[in-house]
Scaffold this motif. Structure first.
Motif, mmCIF file in Angstrom:
data_model
loop_
_atom_site.group_PDB
_atom_site.id
_atom_site.type_symbol
_atom_site.label_atom_id
_atom_site.label_comp_id
_atom_site.label_asym_id
_atom_site.label_seq_id
_atom_site.Cartn_x
_atom_site.Cartn_y
_atom_site.Cartn_z
ATOM 1 N N ARG C 29 0.825 -1.215 -0.116
ATOM 2 C CA ARG C 29 0.281 0.161 0.082
ATOM 3 C C ARG C 29 0.848 1.241 0.129
ATOM 4 N NH1 ARG C 29 -5.233 0.291 1.756
ATOM 5 N NH2 ARG C 29 -6.350 -1.716 1.588
ATOM 6 N N SER C 65 -1.406 -4.276 -2.239
ATOM 7 C CA SER C 65 -1.895 -3.575 -3.300
ATOM 8 C C SER C 65 -2.072 -4.271 -4.460
ATOM 9 C CB SER C 65 -1.242 -2.157 -3.456
ATOM 10 O OG SER C 65 -1.635 -1.418 -4.280
ATOM 11 N N ILE C 67 -0.200 -7.841 -6.815
ATOM 12 C CA ILE C 67 0.399 -8.771 -6.914
ATOM 13 C C ILE C 67 0.436 -9.222 -8.570
ATOM 14 C CG2 ILE C 67 -1.135 -10.608 -6.012
ATOM 15 C CD1 ILE C 67 1.176 -12.017 -4.659
ATOM 16 N N ASP D 42 -13.410 -11.109 -8.090
ATOM 17 C CA ASP D 42 -13.878 -11.873 -7.291
ATOM 18 C C ASP D 42 -13.952 -10.991 -5.617
ATOM 19 O OD1 ASP D 42 -11.400 -12.057 -5.463
ATOM 20 O OD2 ASP D 42 -11.208 -13.917 -6.328
ATOM 21 N N VAL D 43 -14.343 -11.451 -4.700
ATOM 22 C CA VAL D 43 -14.670 -10.515 -3.540
ATOM 23 C C VAL D 43 -13.276 -10.086 -3.203
ATOM 24 C CG1 VAL D 43 -16.860 -11.593 -2.599
ATOM 25 C CG2 VAL D 43 -14.802 -12.685 -2.038
ATOM 26 N N GLU D 44 -12.238 -10.467 -3.240
ATOM 27 C CA GLU D 44 -11.057 -10.132 -2.742
ATOM 28 C C GLU D 44 -10.204 -9.246 -3.880
ATOM 29 O OE1 GLU D 44 -8.239 -13.063 -1.168
ATOM 30 O OE2 GLU D 44 -7.277 -11.557 0.296
ATOM 31 N N PHE D 45 -10.170 -9.649 -4.967
ATOM 32 C CA PHE D 45 -9.373 -9.397 -6.233
ATOM 33 C C PHE D 45 -10.011 -8.718 -7.212
ATOM 34 C CE2 PHE D 45 -6.451 -11.932 -3.726
ATOM 35 C CZ PHE D 45 -5.269 -11.270 -3.276
ATOM 36 N N LEU D 58 -3.199 -8.971 -10.146
ATOM 37 C CA LEU D 58 -4.256 -9.229 -9.166
ATOM 38 C C LEU D 58 -4.257 -7.939 -8.392
ATOM 39 C CD1 LEU D 58 -4.183 -12.688 -7.646
ATOM 40 C CD2 LEU D 58 -4.934 -11.868 -9.878
ATOM 41 N N ILE D 59 -5.181 -7.224 -8.155
ATOM 42 C CA ILE D 59 -5.210 -5.830 -7.551
ATOM 43 C C ILE D 59 -6.292 -6.138 -6.221
ATOM 44 C CG2 ILE D 59 -6.009 -3.475 -7.599
ATOM 45 C CD1 ILE D 59 -5.413 -3.476 -10.656
ATOM 46 N N LEU D 60 -5.824 -5.898 -5.159
ATOM 47 C CA LEU D 60 -6.655 -6.185 -3.942
ATOM 48 C C LEU D 60 -7.952 -5.222 -4.182
ATOM 49 C CD1 LEU D 60 -6.478 -8.013 -1.385
ATOM 50 C CD2 LEU D 60 -6.153 -5.781 -0.302
ATOM 51 N N ARG D 61 -9.022 -5.547 -3.847
ATOM 52 C CA ARG D 61 -10.321 -4.667 -4.082
ATOM 53 C C ARG D 61 -9.967 -3.579 -3.002
ATOM 54 N NH1 ARG D 61 -14.754 -7.357 -7.104
ATOM 55 N NH2 ARG D 61 -16.420 -5.853 -6.870
ATOM 56 N N GLN D 62 -9.691 -3.822 -1.772
ATOM 57 C CA GLN D 62 -9.618 -2.622 -0.635
ATOM 58 C C GLN D 62 -8.559 -1.837 -0.953
ATOM 59 O OE1 GLN D 62 -8.960 -4.227 3.218
ATOM 60 N NE2 GLN D 62 -10.223 -5.826 2.758
#
Lengths: 71, 71, 71, 71, 71, 71
Positions: C29, C65, C67, D42-45, D58-62
């Motif tokens: 992040r 953030s 990967i 998906d719910v996380e990425f 892959l991008i973290l949704r948060q």
């Protein structure tokens, strides 16, 4: 919102600091620091009384990074 | 707050570091770093004893970015 | 803490990288980056083995953030 | 982890971008930006395929701040 | 994901801005600002239509810091 | 979304500031500050009326770092 779980070591450590009026340093997520004495804690906030202040400031628990005693 | 799930590899790795008094480096979300030995962990905090300190500092688990052993 | 839902594409993609020992780049992040090979994942952490290191570092999943594989 | 709620307008908008292979710009919490085409969510990425890349990142949704189409 | 609780004053305020096509300023966690008109809200995103844009941008609700009307 | 738990000291402190129209200073996660009078709070937002403004701005509760009275 749930109640504080007073069996957790972190919650208990802060209760000790509150009862003993221990001076603590709170480091926030943005790196800034506040020194004072903890008045109370709940699941959302820590109440920190800064030197010479009558009312504590409220610090969002999630905005906390590190807390330590100044002893 | 829930109890720590000690079947999780991450929780178990930190328990190993705690028992072995392994020196670790904690990197916080703001990029700052703290070196010390883990005293305990709960669902909300890690307790990190800095060199020469009597009491550990409490690090909010959510404020953590990376943790590694210094071995 | 819940178990990983291995039916999720993101969790499955990381499992593939773990099994194939694929070199990945993790962007945190705060914008910093770490390259290595994923050892394991759980609901709270990714374990990333940096080049020449014996033990993986633990990266908080929430501190992630982006990967990507380095293939 | 829960499944995506495909009745939500935001989830549905991203499904449209995925199906139409619409070029999108993703702005992360640290202000950095990535352009590409969404492969899946998906719910996380979010999986974002950058230009000329075979595998999506892959991008973290948060970790997301803003997403927009580049049409 | 849960549905929006339309009994909450914050959700209701945004519904008013949506219906009245009120110009609003959205300040993100990184301090950047976007001006536009809200198209819709759901539990995860705000859809903000920027001046002269056909499609709204999606702003992650969690990435929001402050929102105000520009009236 | 849950209702505010008005038995929590933090929620109660803010209700007092709302009723007394106490001037408060809100410090956001990015370090910026806003002064005003709280109009209302819900589980997601604080409504802060800035000096000379007719409508309050909405501050995401999670974007809050510190709040204090200016008395």
């Amino acid at each position: 919102m749930a109640q504080l779980d007073t069996s957790l070591p972190g919650v208990r450590q802060m209760q000790k600091w509150i009862r003993a009026k221990t001076a603590v340093r709170v480091q926030l997520r943005d790196g800034s620091k506040l020194d004072g004495v903890l008045d109370w804690q709940d699941v959302e906030f820590l109440a920190l009384r800064l030197p010479n202040d009558v009312e504590p400031v409220l610090i969002l628990r999630q905005a906390l990074s590190v807390i330590r005693s100044l002893n």
